[in-house]
Design a protein around this motif. Structure first.
Motif, short mmCIF file in Angstrom:
data_model
loop_
_atom_site.label_atom_id
_atom_site.label_comp_id
_atom_site.label_asym_id
_atom_site.label_seq_id
_atom_site.Cartn_x
_atom_site.Cartn_y
_atom_site.Cartn_z
N VAL A 19 0.87 -1.17 0.00
CA VAL A 19 0.00 0.00 0.00
C VAL A 19 0.91 1.23 0.00
O VAL A 19 1.75 1.36 0.89
CB VAL A 19 -0.92 0.01 1.25
CG1 VAL A 19 -1.79 1.25 1.27
CG2 VAL A 19 -1.76 -1.25 1.29
N PRO A 20 0.76 2.11 -0.97
CA PRO A 20 1.63 3.29 -0.97
C PRO A 20 1.34 4.19 0.22
O PRO A 20 0.19 4.37 0.62
CB PRO A 20 1.28 4.00 -2.28
CG PRO A 20 -0.08 3.50 -2.65
CD PRO A 20 -0.18 2.11 -2.09
N PHE A 21 2.41 4.71 0.79
CA PHE A 21 2.27 5.57 1.96
C PHE A 21 1.55 6.86 1.59
O PHE A 21 0.67 7.31 2.28
CB PHE A 21 3.65 5.86 2.56
CG PHE A 21 3.58 6.57 3.87
CD1 PHE A 21 3.11 5.91 5.00
CD2 PHE A 21 3.98 7.89 3.99
CE1 PHE A 21 3.06 6.56 6.22
CE2 PHE A 21 3.93 8.53 5.20
CZ PHE A 21 3.47 7.86 6.31
N TRP A 22 1.94 7.47 0.47
CA TRP A 22 1.30 8.68 -0.04
C TRP A 22 0.76 8.36 -1.43
O TRP A 22 1.50 7.95 -2.29
CB TRP A 22 2.27 9.84 -0.16
CG TRP A 22 2.90 10.29 1.11
CD1 TRP A 22 4.17 10.09 1.49
CD2 TRP A 22 2.27 11.01 2.16
NE1 TRP A 22 4.39 10.64 2.71
CE2 TRP A 22 3.25 11.22 3.16
CE3 TRP A 22 0.99 11.50 2.38
CZ2 TRP A 22 2.98 11.89 4.33
CZ3 TRP A 22 0.74 12.18 3.55
CH2 TRP A 22 1.71 12.37 4.51
N TRP A 62 0.66 14.26 -0.27
CA TRP A 62 1.73 14.69 0.62
C TRP A 62 1.84 16.21 0.68
O TRP A 62 2.50 16.75 1.56
CB TRP A 62 3.06 14.09 0.19
CG TRP A 62 3.43 14.41 -1.23
CD1 TRP A 62 3.07 13.69 -2.34
CD2 TRP A 62 4.15 15.52 -1.69
NE1 TRP A 62 3.55 14.29 -3.46
CE2 TRP A 62 4.22 15.43 -3.11
CE3 TRP A 62 4.77 16.61 -1.08
CZ2 TRP A 62 4.87 16.38 -3.87
CZ3 TRP A 62 5.41 17.54 -1.86
CH2 TRP A 62 5.47 17.41 -3.24
N LEU A 63 1.18 16.91 -0.25
CA LEU A 63 1.29 18.36 -0.28
C LEU A 63 0.62 19.03 0.92
O LEU A 63 1.14 20.00 1.47
CB LEU A 63 0.69 18.92 -1.56
CG LEU A 63 1.56 18.77 -2.80
CD1 LEU A 63 0.81 19.22 -4.05
CD2 LEU A 63 2.84 19.55 -2.66
N PRO A 100 0.07 17.86 4.13
CA PRO A 100 0.88 17.81 5.36
C PRO A 100 2.15 18.68 5.27
O PRO A 100 2.53 19.30 6.25
CB PRO A 100 1.25 16.34 5.51
CG PRO A 100 0.24 15.60 4.73
CD PRO A 100 -0.18 16.51 3.61
N LEU A 101 2.77 18.72 4.10
CA LEU A 101 3.95 19.56 3.94
C LEU A 101 3.60 21.03 4.09
O LEU A 101 4.29 21.77 4.80
CB LEU A 101 4.59 19.31 2.57
CG LEU A 101 5.82 20.15 2.24
CD1 LEU A 101 6.95 19.82 3.19
CD2 LEU A 101 6.22 19.95 0.81
N LEU A 102 2.51 21.45 3.47
CA LEU A 102 2.07 22.84 3.59
C LEU A 102 1.68 23.17 5.02
O LEU A 102 1.98 24.25 5.53
CB LEU A 102 0.91 23.12 2.64
CG LEU A 102 0.42 24.55 2.56
CD1 LEU A 102 1.54 25.48 2.12
CD2 LEU A 102 -0.74 24.65 1.60
N GLY A 103 1.03 22.22 5.71
CA GLY A 103 0.69 22.43 7.11
C GLY A 103 1.91 22.60 7.98
O GLY A 103 1.95 23.46 8.86
N ALA A 104 2.95 21.80 7.74
CA ALA A 104 4.19 21.93 8.51
C ALA A 104 4.88 23.26 8.23
O ALA A 104 5.39 23.92 9.15
CB ALA A 104 5.13 20.77 8.17
N VAL A 105 4.86 23.70 6.97
CA VAL A 105 5.46 24.99 6.62
C VAL A 105 4.69 26.12 7.29
O VAL A 105 5.29 27.05 7.84
CB VAL A 105 5.51 25.17 5.08
CG1 VAL A 105 5.85 26.59 4.70
CG2 VAL A 105 6.51 24.20 4.47
#
Length: 120
Positions: free
Chosen positions: A38-41, A46-47, A49-54
């Motif tokens: 099963v692919p993780f993303w 993935w965009l 969560p990355l934007l949320g972290a930024v």
């Protein structure tokens, strides 16, 4: 960190980190044992969560300069507008309401010294 009988200020965050690591490893092992890849993303998920972290990183960087009310309001606006894609009127009312409620809780009732920035 203290001891189990006399915990210090880092005891709760440390304990929560350990619990999070254990559950994360259990999830990884359970997916690995199933044998189905099963692919993780999937695709571009993935965009967000990355934007949320930024956004959280930017929030932490500018909260001292701009102050709690303005930074929280702008953070919520950007989060709901870019990540969640909420209607602008609903987004504006939620951002104002949450900012006021958080300020009342922390700055007024609990008397936590929140950075005020331009509103000093």
């Amino acid at each position: 960190m203290g001891s189990f009988r006399h915990p210090g200020v880092c005891f709760l965050p440390f304990g929560l980190c350990i619990i999070l690591i254990v559950f994360s490893l259990a999830l990884i092992v359970s997916r690995w044992k199933k044998g189905t890849p099963v692919p993780f993303w999937s695709r571009r998920t993935w965009l967000k969560p990355l934007l949320g972290a930024v956004l959280l990183g930017l929030y932490a960087l500018v909260i001292e300069t701009l102050g709690f009310p303005l930074t929280t309001f702008a953070f919520l606006l950007v989060w709901m507008g870019v990540i969640e894609r909420i209607h602008w009127l609903k987004m504006l009312s939620i951002s104002i309401g949450v900012t006021v409620v958080l300020y009342l809780i922390f700055g007024f009732f609990l008397e936590v010294p929140v950075p005020m920035g331009f509103f000093k």
